[in-house]
Write an enzyme that holds these catalytic residues in place. Structure first.
Site, PDB file in Angstrom:
ATOM      1  N   LYS A  66      12.568   3.730   1.114  1.00 59.03           N
ATOM      2  CA  LYS A  66      11.932   4.599   1.440  1.00 59.03           C
ATOM      3  C   LYS A  66      11.816   4.565   3.149  1.00 59.03           C
ATOM      4  O   LYS A  66      11.538   5.431   3.704  1.00 59.03           O
ATOM      5  CB  LYS A  66      10.639   4.802   0.928  1.00 59.03           C
ATOM      6  CG  LYS A  66      10.649   5.478  -0.700  1.00 59.03           C
ATOM      7  CD  LYS A  66      10.028   6.404  -1.443  1.00 59.03           C
ATOM      8  CE  LYS A  66       9.797   6.479  -2.753  1.00 59.03           C
ATOM      9  NZ  LYS A  66       8.540   6.749  -3.152  1.00 59.03           N
ATOM     10  N   ASP A 102       5.487  12.871  -1.507  1.00 59.53           N
ATOM     11  CA  ASP A 102       4.912  12.155  -1.974  1.00 59.53           C
ATOM     12  C   ASP A 102       3.255  12.729  -2.643  1.00 59.53           C
ATOM     13  O   ASP A 102       2.834  12.942  -3.318  1.00 59.53           O
ATOM     14  CB  ASP A 102       4.984  10.970  -2.125  1.00 59.53           C
ATOM     15  CG  ASP A 102       6.497   9.918  -2.544  1.00 59.53           C
ATOM     16  OD1 ASP A 102       6.444  10.433  -3.944  1.00 59.53           O
ATOM     17  OD2 ASP A 102       6.578   9.038  -2.311  1.00 59.53           O
TER      18      ASP A 102
END
Ligand code: ATR
Length: 271
Positions: A66, A102
């Site tokens: 990420k 997220d």
């Protein structure tokens, strides 16, 4: 030919993203294909470029890429820039747009699926790594009364709180500093559950009517969930809802249609 998407990870075989996005595509009638791509630990950028060459339109990014995805992106959305991490990529010509869904996935799961009010509440966030950083801004946007970040290495909690101070009432601390305090919502953003461990919480941490939320999920309850159920949390949840809602938000970024997470949640719980 169907539009092509994938999730990049290592390992990636366990990922539920192909099942989730395939279900979303069926539900919304979108002609797309979604697969899992195992990228070598030292070959993430090459894997992304190869996928673009093969006609890929977008991708999700999971552990451990990420932060690398953030650096690889040619443009970042404001929420990805704040998180310092990217879980959603959009490919358009030479541009690689990096986004992060997220935090939106967590707040949607909390507020919509679990009917949890965040405004005016006291929230405790456990952990100060990437998972915590990615959800701080959206939690503060929901206007809690206080957001306390507790971490084993307290310096990291203080640094994270300082970084997000402009977004709302956030403070960092060490676990012993939590003595005598209780919270309406306790979110476990540590990786402790992965090794079957529990952050060092005192037994009075859960206020009456509180929700305990573990960002991890698995077949069984995590040690944090079991502790919360034993020590007064009114409601306990794992992170499967967050996983599905971050995927729904990524799907919306790619396709402009927001799928309904509820039937996919029922399908995955059943499986
Ligand atoms: P991620 O990106 O998934 O958040 P990370 O950056 O490695 O992963 O951070 C893991 C977090 O879990 C950290 O906050 C870590 O605490 P430290 O910063 O003190 O290492 C926390 N963590 C891991 N195992 C833990 C445990 N057994 N008890 C408490 N916290 C733990």
């Amino acid at each position: 030919m169907s539009d092509l998407y994938c999730v990049f990870g290592n390992p990636v075989g366990h990922s539920k993203s192909p099942a989730i996005h395939s279900a979303f595509a069926r539900q919304t009638g979108q002609d797309m294909r979604y697969e899992a791509k195992l990228a070598p630990l030292d070959g993430f950028a090459e894997a992304v470029h190869a996928f673009i060459q093969a006609g890929g339109r977008g991708g999700n990014v999971t552990v451990p890429f990420k932060e690398e995805a953030c650096r690889l992106s040619t443009r970042l959305t404001p929420r990805a820039e704040l998180a310092g991490a990217v879980n959603t990529l959009c490919f358009d010509g030479d541009e690689i747009l990096g986004d992060n869904t997220d935090g939106a996935g967590l707040t949607r799961d909390l507020m919509v699926n679990l009917d949890c009010t965040l405004k005016g509440r006291r929230i405790l966030l456990l952990g100060a790594g990437g998972a915590a950083r990615g959800v701080l801004a959206p939690l503060l946007d929901a206007q809690p009364d206080a957001l306390v970040v507790a971490n084993r290495t307290s310096g990291k909690a203080h640094a994270l709180a300082a970084r997000f101070a402009a977004h709302g009432p956030v403070v960092g601390c060490a676990y012993p500093d939590l003595a005598g305090q209780s919270f309406d919502l306790v979110i476990n953003a540590t990786s402790a559950s992965l090794s079957g461990e529990l952050p060092p919480l005192h037994t009075g941490i859960f206020a009456t009517g509180s929700l305990a939320y573990d960002m991890m999920y698995g077949k069984d309850d995590t040690p944090f969930m079991a502790f919360a159920a034993q020590h007064g949390a009114a409601q306990v949840a794992d992170g499967l809802g967050m996983l599905i809602e971050q995927a729904a938000e990524a799907f919306f970024v790619w396709r402009g249609i927001r799928p309904d997470g509820a039937p996919v949640m029922a399908q995955l719980r059943g499986a």
